[in-house]
Design a protein around this motif. Structure first.
Motif, short mmCIF file in Angstrom:
data_model
loop_
_atom_site.label_atom_id
_atom_site.label_comp_id
_atom_site.label_asym_id
_atom_site.label_seq_id
_atom_site.Cartn_x
_atom_site.Cartn_y
_atom_site.Cartn_z
N GLU A 115 4.43 9.46 -8.36
CA GLU A 115 5.70 8.91 -7.90
C GLU A 115 5.60 8.42 -6.46
N GLN A 116 4.78 9.06 -5.66
CA GLN A 116 4.60 8.63 -4.28
C GLN A 116 4.01 7.23 -4.21
N GLN A 117 3.11 6.92 -5.13
CA GLN A 117 2.52 5.58 -5.17
C GLN A 117 3.56 4.54 -5.57
N VAL A 118 4.48 4.92 -6.45
CA VAL A 118 5.56 4.02 -6.83
C VAL A 118 6.45 3.76 -5.62
N ARG A 119 6.70 4.78 -4.83
CA ARG A 119 7.49 4.61 -3.61
C ARG A 119 6.80 3.66 -2.64
N GLU A 120 5.48 3.74 -2.59
CA GLU A 120 4.73 2.85 -1.70
C GLU A 120 4.83 1.40 -2.14
N VAL A 121 4.88 1.20 -3.45
CA VAL A 121 5.08 -0.16 -3.97
C VAL A 121 6.44 -0.67 -3.54
N LEU A 122 7.45 0.16 -3.70
CA LEU A 122 8.81 -0.23 -3.29
C LEU A 122 8.85 -0.56 -1.81
N ALA A 123 8.14 0.21 -1.01
CA ALA A 123 8.21 0.05 0.44
C ALA A 123 7.45 -1.16 0.96
N SER A 124 6.33 -1.53 0.30
CA SER A 124 5.46 -2.53 0.91
C SER A 124 5.26 -3.83 0.13
N TYR A 125 5.55 -3.84 -1.16
CA TYR A 125 5.30 -5.06 -1.95
C TYR A 125 6.41 -6.08 -1.77
N VAL A 126 6.04 -7.35 -1.84
CA VAL A 126 7.02 -8.44 -1.70
C VAL A 126 6.80 -9.50 -2.78
N ASN A 127 6.21 -9.12 -3.89
CA ASN A 127 5.90 -10.08 -4.96
C ASN A 127 6.74 -9.88 -6.22
N GLY A 128 7.80 -9.11 -6.12
CA GLY A 128 8.66 -8.84 -7.27
C GLY A 128 8.46 -7.46 -7.86
N LEU A 129 7.28 -6.89 -7.63
CA LEU A 129 7.02 -5.56 -8.18
C LEU A 129 7.86 -4.49 -7.49
N GLU A 130 8.32 -4.80 -6.28
CA GLU A 130 9.17 -3.83 -5.58
C GLU A 130 10.47 -3.58 -6.35
N PHE A 131 10.96 -4.61 -7.05
CA PHE A 131 12.17 -4.43 -7.85
C PHE A 131 11.91 -3.56 -9.08
N GLU A 132 10.72 -3.73 -9.66
CA GLU A 132 10.36 -2.87 -10.80
C GLU A 132 10.24 -1.42 -10.33
N ALA A 133 9.68 -1.23 -9.12
CA ALA A 133 9.55 0.11 -8.56
C ALA A 133 10.92 0.72 -8.32
N TRP A 134 11.86 -0.09 -7.81
CA TRP A 134 13.22 0.40 -7.55
C TRP A 134 13.88 0.83 -8.85
N GLN A 135 13.76 0.01 -9.89
CA GLN A 135 14.39 0.36 -11.17
C GLN A 135 13.82 1.65 -11.74
N LEU A 136 12.51 1.82 -11.61
CA LEU A 136 11.88 3.04 -12.12
C LEU A 136 12.34 4.26 -11.34
#
Length: 202
Positions: free
Chosen positions: A157-178
């Motif tokens: 889950e920490q890695q998913v949080r890192e995606v939410l925090a740093s990605y800017v290619n649309g995957l951050e939204f998928e991380a937020w939903q999860l």
């Protein structure tokens, strides 16, 4: 000739039997002598020759799995299924099969990508490796599947949080939903406030 034979095998997936019969009739007319000769040769091949033939077939399937063009996604799907079927025979190293399937995670067609992901799971690919490879594609649907695997793993889950925090290619939204499903929307919104993605912060 091998590739042509495999294309005919692909015809077997067509529900219309007549389609295959027509293909085979044309093939036999053009290569009838060679078909008979090949059948006679194969009747007495040893293990070494049979193993070599399996490698040739595997290579042809790999070529078909990479084929591009209009309507070719069904050809690629069929080739991937046949490649996984070879895994059940232990005739081809699983690492070689995994390499082809991992490459297919980046396919331009979503149905091909999904099939490759499902097949990697079916042959027992390490979940951490599959999650990392799916996320690394940068493709939103693959990234979402990769993060689902991460979220289900210890410390993932920490890695998913890192995606939410740093990605800017649309995957951050998928991380937020999860994360919203796992911890609630309020907590997920709090994490989004400090994200690199302006769209997600807004």
């Amino acid at each position: 000739t091998t590739v042509r034979l495999l294309e005919l095998l692909y015809g077997l997936d067509d529900e219309t039997k007549r389609s295959f019969e027509n293909h085979y009739a044309i093939f036999k007319k053009r290569f009838g002598d060679h078909v008979g000769e090949a059948a006679n040769q194969m009747a007495g091949v040893g293990e070494t020759a049979a193993g070599h033939m399996t490698e040739v077939v595997f290579g042809a399937y790999v070529g078909l799995a990479r084929q591009q063009g209009d309507g070719s996604e069904k050809v690629r799907q069929t080739a991937l299924r046949r490649i996984v079927a070879l895994a059940e025979t232990d005739a081809i190293e699983r690492s070689a099969i995994e390499t082809v399937l991992l490459e297919a995670l980046r396919d331009a067609n979503q149905s091909v990508r999904q099939l490759a992901f499902d097949q990697l799971q079916s042959i027992g690919t390490d979940s951490a490796l599959l999650a990392a490879e799916a996320l690394d594609t940068g493709i939103r649907d693959m990234g979402a599947l990769g993060m689902q695997l991460l979220a289900e793993s210890e410390g993932g889950e920490q890695q998913v949080r890192e995606v939410l925090a740093s990605y800017v290619n649309g995957l951050e939204f998928e991380a937020w939903q999860l994360l919203a499903k796992r911890m609630g929307e309020v907590e997920a919104h709090k994490l989004a406030l400090s994200a690199s993605s302006k769209d997600l912060r807004d």
